[in-house]
Design an enzyme around this catalytic site. Structure first.
Site, PDB file in Angstrom:
ATOM      1  N   SER A 154       0.862  -1.193   0.000  1.00  0.00           N
ATOM      2  CA  SER A 154       0.000   0.000   0.000  1.00  0.00           C
ATOM      3  C   SER A 154       0.887   1.227   0.000  1.00  0.00           C
ATOM      4  O   SER A 154       2.016   1.186   0.521  1.00  0.00           O
ATOM      5  CB  SER A 154      -0.881   0.026   1.253  1.00  0.00           C
ATOM      6  OG  SER A 154      -1.473   1.307   1.416  1.00  0.00           O
ATOM      7  N   TYR A 168      -1.589  -1.169  10.291  1.00  0.00           N
ATOM      8  CA  TYR A 168      -1.697  -1.299   8.833  1.00  0.00           C
ATOM      9  C   TYR A 168      -0.475  -0.657   8.161  1.00  0.00           C
ATOM     10  O   TYR A 168       0.188  -1.281   7.320  1.00  0.00           O
ATOM     11  CB  TYR A 168      -2.984  -0.632   8.341  1.00  0.00           C
ATOM     12  CG  TYR A 168      -3.232  -0.781   6.854  1.00  0.00           C
ATOM     13  CD1 TYR A 168      -3.721  -1.966   6.330  1.00  0.00           C
ATOM     14  CD2 TYR A 168      -2.966   0.273   5.974  1.00  0.00           C
ATOM     15  CE1 TYR A 168      -3.952  -2.108   4.968  1.00  0.00           C
ATOM     16  CE2 TYR A 168      -3.196   0.140   4.612  1.00  0.00           C
ATOM     17  CZ  TYR A 168      -3.689  -1.054   4.115  1.00  0.00           C
ATOM     18  OH  TYR A 168      -3.904  -1.191   2.768  1.00  0.00           O
TER      19      TYR A 168
HETATM   20  N1  LIG Z   1      -8.547  -0.546  -1.953  1.00  0.00           N
HETATM   21  C1  LIG Z   1      -7.547   0.245  -1.750  1.00  0.00           C
HETATM   22  O1  LIG Z   1      -7.662   1.474  -1.951  1.00  0.00           O
HETATM   23  C2  LIG Z   1      -6.201  -0.285  -1.325  1.00  0.00           C
HETATM   24  C3  LIG Z   1      -5.136   0.604  -1.232  1.00  0.00           C
HETATM   25  C4  LIG Z   1      -3.888   0.137  -0.868  1.00  0.00           C
HETATM   26  C5  LIG Z   1      -3.701  -1.206  -0.618  1.00  0.00           C
HETATM   27  N2  LIG Z   1      -4.757  -2.068  -0.690  1.00  0.00           N
HETATM   28  C6  LIG Z   1      -4.486  -3.483  -0.409  1.00  0.00           C
HETATM   29  O2  LIG Z   1      -5.062  -4.284  -1.425  1.00  0.00           O
HETATM   30  C7  LIG Z   1      -5.411  -5.549  -0.895  1.00  0.00           C
HETATM   31  C8  LIG Z   1      -6.873  -5.838  -1.229  1.00  0.00           C
HETATM   32  O3  LIG Z   1      -7.661  -4.835  -0.602  1.00  0.00           O
HETATM   33  P1  LIG Z   1      -9.146  -4.466  -1.058  1.00  0.00           P
HETATM   34  O4  LIG Z   1      -9.272  -3.015  -0.927  1.00  0.00           O
HETATM   35  O5  LIG Z   1      -9.466  -5.137  -2.320  1.00  0.00           O
HETATM   36  O6  LIG Z   1      -9.928  -5.127   0.185  1.00  0.00           O
HETATM   37  P2  LIG Z   1     -11.323  -5.896   0.277  1.00  0.00           P
HETATM   38  O7  LIG Z   1     -12.298  -5.364  -0.691  1.00  0.00           O
HETATM   39  O8  LIG Z   1     -11.648  -5.875   1.726  1.00  0.00           O
HETATM   40  O9  LIG Z   1     -10.951  -7.379  -0.180  1.00  0.00           O
HETATM   41  C9  LIG Z   1     -10.171  -8.200   0.634  1.00  0.00           C
HETATM   42  C10 LIG Z   1     -10.131  -9.578   0.046  1.00  0.00           C
HETATM   43  O10 LIG Z   1      -9.335 -10.410   0.906  1.00  0.00           O
HETATM   44  C11 LIG Z   1     -10.136 -11.502   1.394  1.00  0.00           C
HETATM   45  N3  LIG Z   1      -9.676 -11.822   2.742  1.00  0.00           N
HETATM   46  C12 LIG Z   1      -9.721 -11.040   3.841  1.00  0.00           C
HETATM   47  N4  LIG Z   1      -9.233 -11.703   4.900  1.00  0.00           N
HETATM   48  C13 LIG Z   1      -8.862 -12.928   4.463  1.00  0.00           C
HETATM   49  C14 LIG Z   1      -8.297 -14.070   5.071  1.00  0.00           C
HETATM   50  N5  LIG Z   1      -8.018 -14.098   6.386  1.00  0.00           N
HETATM   51  N6  LIG Z   1      -8.043 -15.165   4.307  1.00  0.00           N
HETATM   52  C15 LIG Z   1      -8.351 -15.160   2.976  1.00  0.00           C
HETATM   53  N7  LIG Z   1      -8.885 -14.108   2.342  1.00  0.00           N
HETATM   54  C16 LIG Z   1      -9.135 -13.004   3.088  1.00  0.00           C
HETATM   55  C17 LIG Z   1     -11.574 -10.995   1.293  1.00  0.00           C
HETATM   56  O11 LIG Z   1     -12.552 -12.013   1.230  1.00  0.00           O
HETATM   57  P3  LIG Z   1     -13.216 -12.645   2.593  1.00  0.00           P
HETATM   58  O12 LIG Z   1     -13.676 -11.493   3.429  1.00  0.00           O
HETATM   59  O13 LIG Z   1     -14.306 -13.532   2.104  1.00  0.00           O
HETATM   60  O14 LIG Z   1     -12.125 -13.418   3.249  1.00  0.00           O
HETATM   61  C18 LIG Z   1     -11.498 -10.241  -0.021  1.00  0.00           C
HETATM   62  O15 LIG Z   1     -11.526 -11.137  -1.108  1.00  0.00           O
HETATM   63  C19 LIG Z   1      -5.133  -5.476   0.605  1.00  0.00           C
HETATM   64  O16 LIG Z   1      -3.883  -6.060   0.894  1.00  0.00           O
HETATM   65  C20 LIG Z   1      -5.098  -3.987   0.886  1.00  0.00           C
HETATM   66  O17 LIG Z   1      -4.322  -3.665   2.007  1.00  0.00           O
HETATM   67  C21 LIG Z   1      -6.009  -1.630  -1.014  1.00  0.00           C
END
Ligand SMILES: NC(=O)c1ccc[n+]([C@@H]2O[C@H](COP(=O)([O-])OP(=O)(O)OC[C@H]3O[C@@H](n4cnc5c(N)ncnc54)[C@H](OP(=O)(O)O)[C@@H]3O)[C@@H](O)[C@H]2O)c1
Length: 262
Positions: A154, A168
Site C-alpha cells: 500500500s 496497517y
Molecule cells: N482498496 C484500496 O484502496 C487499497 C489501497 C492500498 C492497498 N490495498 C491493499 O489491497 C489488498 C486488497 O484490498 P481491497 O481493498 O481489495 O480489500 P477488500 O475489498 O476488503 O478485499 C479483501 C479480500 O481479501 C479476502 N480476505 C480477507 N481476509 C482474508 C483471510 N483471512 N483469508 C483469505 N482471504 C481473506 C476478502 O474475502 P473474505 O472477506 O471472504 O475473506 C477479499 O476477497 C489489501 O492487501 C489492501 O491492504 C487496497
C-alpha cells in the site's frame, strides 16, 4: 522485432490470487484471465468466492479455492487444494489484507495481531508453502521464464497516511521490505518477487473511494481514483515476461498521491 503481445501475455501460465473474490484481487484476476492465465482465487467466504469465480469464468479458466490464509493451517489447506488442480504455480499474488483504525490511546493488541498476521506473516508463509510449486514453474522449459510472487502492499507503507491505522501502515512498510529480502533469496532460483503499492481503489476496505470517489479524487494529482485497468495493467506487467527484470521493487500505482504527500 519485439513482439509486445507475447511480452505481456500470460498464456499457459497459472496464477493464485488471495483475496480474489472482490476489490483489488478481483481486478487482478480479471486482468490475468484477459491475458490468458488459468486463475485460482481464494477468500474466506466460500459463497462469495464461488460466485466471483463463476462470473469470471466467462473470461477464462477461473476456480474458487476458499480458505482463511491468516493462519498457517489455512495457508497449507489452500496449498493442498491448489495442488489438486496444478503441479506448478507460475504467479502467486499475496493480496488478501486487513486494516484497523483506532485512536492511539485505545489501539488494541487484537488490531495488531489480525493485521500483521494477514498483511505480513501470511505472504511469507504462503510463499514458503508454495515454494515447491513455484520452483517447479521456475524450472519448467529449461528455466526460460521465472515464476513470480507479487505482494500487494500500500502507499501507506511508502509515505505516511494521517489516519490512525498504526498496524496497517507498519505491516505494509514491513511487506515492502520483506519483498526486497525475499527477492534476493529467491532470484537465483528463478523466482522473481516484487510488489504493488496501490493508492485509492474502490473496495469494501476503501469505502471512501467506493462511495465518495469524486471527493477522494480531489486529493489525488490525477484527479480520479484507480480503475480495474490501472491495477490489472500493473499486475500483468509484473507477472508477464515484461516484468522479469523487476526484482524486489515496489511499483506505486496511486495517481501521484505519494509524491504529493512527501
Ligand atoms: N482498496 C484500496 O484502496 C487499497 C489501497 C492500498 C492497498 N490495498 C491493499 O489491497 C489488498 C486488497 O484490498 P481491497 O481493498 O481489495 O480489500 P477488500 O475489498 O476488503 O478485499 C479483501 C479480500 O481479501 C479476502 N480476505 C480477507 N481476509 C482474508 C483471510 N483471512 N483469508 C483469505 N482471504 C481473506 C476478502 O474475502 P473474505 O472477506 O471472504 O475473506 C477479499 O476477497 C489489501 O492487501 C489492501 O491492504 C487496497
Amino acid at each position: 522485432m519485439l513482439n509486445t503481445t507475447d511480452l505481456f501475455s500470460l498464456q499457459g501460465r497459472t496464477a493464485l490470487i488471495t483475496g480474489g473474490s472482490r476489490g483489488i484481487g478481483r481486478m487482478i484476476a480479471e486482468g490475468f484471465l484477459a491475458a490468458g492465465a488459468r486463475v485460482y482465487i481464494s477468500a474466506r467466504k466460500a459463497a462469495a468466492c464461488d460466485e466471483t469465480a463463476k462470473e469470471l469464468s466467462a473470461l477464462g479458466h477461473c476456480i474458487s479455492l476458499p480458505s482463511d490464509v491468516s493462519t498457517l493451517d489455512g495457508a497449507k489447506a489452500l496449498v493442498a487444494a491448489y495442488g489438486k488442480h496444478e503441479a506448478s504455480l507460475d504467479i502467486l499474488v499475496n493480496n488478501a489484507g486487513a486494516a484497523w483504525g483506532a485512536a492511539f490511546d485505545d489501539f488494541p493488541e487484537s488490531g495488531w495481531d489480525k493485521v500483521v498476521d494477514l498483511n505480513m506473516k501470511t505472504p511469507f508463509f504462503l510463499t514458503q508453502a508454495l515454494a515447491p510449486a513455484l520452483r517447479a514453474a521456475a524450472n519448467a522449459h529449461g528455466g526460460s521464464s521465472p515464476a513470480k510472487v507479487i505482494n500487494i502492499a500500500s502507499i501507506d507503507g511508502v509515505s505516511v497516511n494521517p489516519m490512525e491505522t498504526y498496524s496497517y501502515a507498519a505491516s505494509k512498510a514491513g511487506l515492502i521490505h520483506l519483498t526486497r529480502r525475499m527477492a534476493l533469496r529467491l532470484a537465483p532460483e528463478n523466482i522473481v518477487v516484487s510488489a504493488i503499492a496501490p493508492g485509492a481503489f474502490a473496495s469494501d476496505m476503501n469505502k471512501d473511494a467506493r462511495d465518495h470517489a469524486d471527493a477522494v479524487a480531489q486529493r489525488i494529482p490525477s484527479r480520479r481514483i484507480g480503475t480495474t485497468e490501472d491495477m490489472a495493467g500493473a499486475a500483468i506487467f509484473l507477472a508477464s515476461r515484461a516484468g522479469d527484470y523487476v526484482v524486489g521493487s515496489t511499483l506505486v500505482v496511486d495517481g501521484g498521491v505519494t509524491h504529493a504527500r512527501s
